[in-house]
Motif scaffolding. Structure first.
Motif, mmCIF file in Angstrom:
data_model
loop_
_atom_site.group_PDB
_atom_site.id
_atom_site.type_symbol
_atom_site.label_atom_id
_atom_site.label_comp_id
_atom_site.label_asym_id
_atom_site.label_seq_id
_atom_site.Cartn_x
_atom_site.Cartn_y
_atom_site.Cartn_z
ATOM 1 N N ASN A 108 6.680 -2.039 -12.666
ATOM 2 C CA ASN A 108 6.742 -0.317 -12.488
ATOM 3 C C ASN A 108 6.508 -0.253 -10.699
ATOM 4 O OD1 ASN A 108 5.863 -0.653 -15.579
ATOM 5 N ND2 ASN A 108 7.508 1.102 -15.179
ATOM 6 N N ILE A 109 7.449 0.415 -10.016
ATOM 7 C CA ILE A 109 6.974 0.619 -8.885
ATOM 8 C C ILE A 109 7.219 2.411 -8.492
ATOM 9 C CG2 ILE A 109 7.599 0.134 -6.219
ATOM 10 C CD1 ILE A 109 8.413 -2.401 -7.096
ATOM 11 N N GLU A 110 6.383 2.860 -8.070
ATOM 12 C CA GLU A 110 6.598 4.320 -7.557
ATOM 13 C C GLU A 110 5.994 4.109 -6.032
ATOM 14 O OE1 GLU A 110 4.658 7.306 -9.644
ATOM 15 O OE2 GLU A 110 5.971 6.641 -11.480
ATOM 16 N N ALA A 111 6.858 5.016 -5.231
ATOM 17 C CA ALA A 111 6.724 5.068 -3.670
ATOM 18 C C ALA A 111 7.373 6.510 -3.312
ATOM 19 C CB ALA A 111 7.179 3.919 -3.031
ATOM 20 N N PRO A 112 6.858 7.016 -2.097
ATOM 21 C CA PRO A 112 7.486 7.941 -1.290
ATOM 22 C C PRO A 112 9.005 7.706 -0.605
ATOM 23 C CG PRO A 112 5.555 7.134 0.017
ATOM 24 C CD PRO A 112 5.702 6.300 -1.087
ATOM 25 N N SER A 113 9.164 6.600 -0.799
ATOM 26 C CA SER A 113 10.672 6.243 -0.023
ATOM 27 C C SER A 113 11.114 4.749 -0.534
ATOM 28 C CB SER A 113 10.478 6.222 1.379
ATOM 29 O OG SER A 113 9.737 5.094 1.993
ATOM 30 N N HIS A 114 12.201 4.606 -0.460
ATOM 31 C CA HIS A 114 12.884 3.373 -1.027
ATOM 32 C C HIS A 114 12.381 2.196 -0.033
ATOM 33 C CE1 HIS A 114 15.661 0.753 -2.696
ATOM 34 N NE2 HIS A 114 16.135 0.301 -1.485
ATOM 35 N N GLU A 115 12.111 2.496 1.301
ATOM 36 C CA GLU A 115 11.820 1.401 2.256
ATOM 37 C C GLU A 115 10.246 0.942 1.566
ATOM 38 O OE1 GLU A 115 10.587 0.598 6.804
ATOM 39 O OE2 GLU A 115 11.379 2.584 6.325
ATOM 40 N N ASP A 116 9.276 1.930 1.281
ATOM 41 C CA ASP A 116 8.037 1.779 0.748
ATOM 42 C C ASP A 116 8.174 0.955 -0.508
ATOM 43 O OD1 ASP A 116 6.668 2.677 3.116
ATOM 44 O OD2 ASP A 116 7.067 4.629 2.316
ATOM 45 N N ALA A 117 8.951 1.299 -1.411
ATOM 46 C CA ALA A 117 9.084 0.613 -2.614
ATOM 47 C C ALA A 117 9.529 -0.820 -2.375
ATOM 48 C CB ALA A 117 10.144 1.479 -3.635
ATOM 49 N N VAL A 118 10.484 -1.123 -1.377
ATOM 50 C CA VAL A 118 10.603 -2.425 -1.099
ATOM 51 C C VAL A 118 9.770 -3.325 -0.540
ATOM 52 C CG1 VAL A 118 12.165 -3.792 0.158
ATOM 53 C CG2 VAL A 118 13.243 -1.867 -0.944
ATOM 54 N N LYS A 119 8.775 -2.673 -0.053
ATOM 55 C CA LYS A 119 7.649 -3.351 0.357
ATOM 56 C C LYS A 119 6.657 -3.818 -0.508
ATOM 57 C CE LYS A 119 7.319 -1.087 4.961
ATOM 58 N NZ LYS A 119 6.639 0.116 5.861
ATOM 59 N N LEU A 120 6.466 -3.105 -1.431
ATOM 60 C CA LEU A 120 5.740 -3.158 -2.778
ATOM 61 C C LEU A 120 6.465 -4.368 -3.572
ATOM 62 C CD1 LEU A 120 4.610 0.380 -3.632
ATOM 63 C CD2 LEU A 120 3.027 -1.578 -2.764
ATOM 64 N N GLY A 121 7.710 -4.415 -3.825
ATOM 65 C CA GLY A 121 8.469 -5.111 -4.189
ATOM 66 C C GLY A 121 8.534 -6.580 -3.750
#
Length: 632
Positions: free
Chosen positions: A594-607
């Motif tokens: 599960n990933i939650e982030a303020p932007s798609h770019e930030d979600a990708v970094k976590l991924g």
């Protein structure tokens, strides 16, 4: 019988025309009796075969009627009827067709604190595992377990209630498990179509007219799973049985099953002394729900008068809520949909987590300009809602709403949730509402048991709720009851109307103001190939744990990532303005991410942080994660 059969045939013809949208002519109707060579008396059924000729492609379409007046077609959207030359109307293949001599792995039927299996043929690669003999053995095993727990006096006969959802295999399994119970000397009461919460309620109700309280209760359901599945949930007056209890029952069932013979099974079917009482218990359950709303509104007879509320039952067991709860309270329910039980779930999966299901109830609210929409899962132990603007009260938002309601009543109390709730929810509960957020493990039983444990050590807790829609309150015996959850929301609507402070669902919308919701929320599932050589003979649990340890080590060396200081499941990490949680599924060879982030770019970094670790484990299917982190 003849009149019923002719009526059913007419129903079928109308339904065929409606579904296929074609004009045809029924040219042949035949009646025959199907016999099973081994259990011939037991599985005799009247069948009516219709052949339809049409100028459309599916010529010679053949359907079979199996003697059930609720006509149900295997016309699920997921199964393309246009690709089939034949399909059946409620033609449940006898589960006795599985040879009795076959070895049954009873423990494989365990699904946490439930029993689940395949009860109907029709899905390729999914052979029947929950047969009638298996179900009968489980019934006898539950009886033995219950007798050991209750230790009744010699003169007292224990009583067990049985209910079921709308699944097409329900009646068959009900009869089989009932035979197992009565063979052990227990009395059985059939409730027919019922909800899971109602079945528990029957163990604590004081109403001798309805043979309550019962000593034990069984709900026949497989929640939101496909039509071919079914299963059992068990209750006593202390609540639902846990994993250890279920394992015990299944081990007993295996021993009982091994002593079965074709002759003994047929004798149990023909034993005329075995009789079951039939009771309309849902009358008691729905009456209690209505009373709860009236009392909360100051004993007003119709506290929801003027409200327009639509219900979507998804053709499960929750259709009662519109006519038997909302309407007596004064609400208008026009526009409610899929209230009739249909175990093939032809409109959408009855599941508040399903996107198509939520889209359907949102559309119903908007089309009817309703104040509120309510949706249930198949057996009504989960629910979600939609406000008048079409916004969902689901997952984190439902938890926030229920937390606000509970914390008004019990200031400072602890809210127990599952592990995938958001950081924004924690802030909302603790900073805005003044409560405590205790994030625990996935699994509704885990969440409920943790809430009970916290209370036992002096930490006041009144709500245990999962993002899936399972919610249990201390005031309601810690039962995960989707209908009662909605009653708490209705109480707020009623009180707002009584005080003339607001209208529509605005009072509910106002309660969740300040909840920080992520711009991006995704779940990616990394499957473990159990046959892969990299497992080296070990279990998928061991492999999954190795993945988590490796991720934990990698996080500790990355200054941009911070591991959650308190965490009960998997690896939870904050960074890049958001967070991720990688955990091992409770029952399946899967690592959900599960990933939650303020932007798609930030979600990708976590991924990408997770991908750097999991790509080193060749038994993992990382295709979905790889696709998600692709940067255009």
């Amino acid at each position: 019988m003849r009149e019923n059969a002719e009526f059913a045939i007419l129903q079928m013809r109308a339904l065929i025309f409606a579904i296929l949208g074609m004009t045809g002519e029924i040219v042949h109707v035949s009646h025959h009796c199907k016999r099973n060579s081994l259990f011939h008396t037991r599985y005799r059924r009247d069948n009516f075969v219709l052949e339809m000729l049409s100028t459309r492609p599916m010529q010679g379409l053949k359907l079979a009627y199996s003697g059930t007046w609720l006509i149900q077609l295997h016309s699920l959207p997921a199964y393309k009827i246009a690709d089939r030359a034949n399909f059946h109307c409620n033609a449940v293949t006898s589960t006795s067709d599985v040879p009795l001599s076959e070895k049954v792995n009873f423990l494989k039927l365990q699904n946490g604190s439930d029993i689940r299996g395949v009860a109907v043929e029709g899905v390729e690669g999914e052979p029947i595992s929950l047969t009638e003999p298996v179900s009968e053995a489980i019934g006898a095993a539950f009886a033995a377990w219950l007798l050991d727990k209750k230790k009744p006096a010699v003169s007292k006969r224990l009583r067990v209630s049985i209910g079921h959802d709308s699944r097409i295999s329900a009646q068959t399994l009900q009869d089989a498990i009932s035979r197992g119970l009565t063979s052990a000397g227990l009395d059985v009461v059939h409730y027919g179509l019922a909800s899971t919460p109602a079945m528990f309620n029957s163990t604590i109700s004081e109403n001798e007219e309805f043979f309550c309280p019962v000593d034990g209760s069984i709900m026949i359901t497989a929640s939101h799973l496909p039509y071919n599945r079914n299963g059992f949930k068990f209750f006593t007056n202390t609540g639902g049985l846990g994993k250890t209890d279920i394992k015990d029952i299944l081990e007993r069932a295996r021993i009982i099953y091994e002593k079965f013979s074709p002759e003994s099974l047929e004798e149990s079917v023909q034993d005329k002394s075995l009789s079951f009482k039939k009771i309309e218990y849902m009358t008691v359950y729905t009456s209690d729900l209505v009373k709860a709303v009236r009392q909360a509104a100051g004993n007003i007879e119709k506290p929801l008068e003027g409200f327009h509320i639509v219900v979507d039952a998804g053709n499960g067991a929750g259709g009662f809520f519109a006519a038997r709860v909302l309407e007596p309270l004064g609400a208008v329910t026009s526009g409610s949909q899929f209230l009739d039980p249909n175990g093939l779930f032809p409109n959408h999966i009855p599941n508040p987590e399903d996107k198509a299901a939520m889209k359907a109830i949102i559309q119903a609210v908007l089309n009817n300009q309703a104040d509120l929409g309510i949706i249930f899962d198949t057996d009504v132990d989960r629910s979600a809602a939609v406000d008048s603007t079409g916004s969902e009260f689901n997952r984190n938002r439902l938890i926030a709403l229920m937390s606000a309601i509970v914390l008004e009543e019990h200031p400072g109390t602890t809210i127990v949730t599952d592990s995938v709730t958001s950081d924004g929810l924690t802030t909302f509960i603790e900073k805005k509402l003044g409560g405590k957020h205790h994030r625990f493990k996935r699994g509704y039983k885990n969440v409920i048991d943790e809430a009970i444990r916290l209370n036992s050590i002096g930490q006041e807790t009144h709500l245990a709720i999962e993002t899936s829609g399972h919610g249990a309150l201390k005031e309601n015996h810690w039962l995960d009851d989707g209908a009662y959850l909605m009653v708490k929301i209705l109480n707020k609507l009623a009180s707002a109307r009584a005080s003339v402070s607001t209208s529509g669902s605005k009072v509910l919308i106002d309660l969740v103001q300040g909840l920080d919701e992520p711009a991006v929320a995704v779940e990616v599932r990394l499957k473990i190939d159990q046959k892969h050589a990299d497992l080296k003979g070990g279990s998928f649990h061991e492999y999954g744990e190795a993945v988590l340890r490796s991720l934990e080590n990698a996080v500790s060396s990355d200054p941009k990532l911070v591991k959650a200081p308190i965490n009960y499941e998997g690896v939870r990490v904050s960074g890049h303005g958001g967070w991720f949680l990688l955990r091992l599924s409770l029952h399946d060879p899967v690592l959900p991410l599960n990933i939650e982030a303020p932007s798609h770019e930030d979600a990708v970094k976590l991924g990408l942080s997770v991908l750097a670790v999991v790509k080193e484990f060749p038994a993992l299917d990382i295709a979905a994660l790889t696709k998600f982190v692709q940067i255009d």
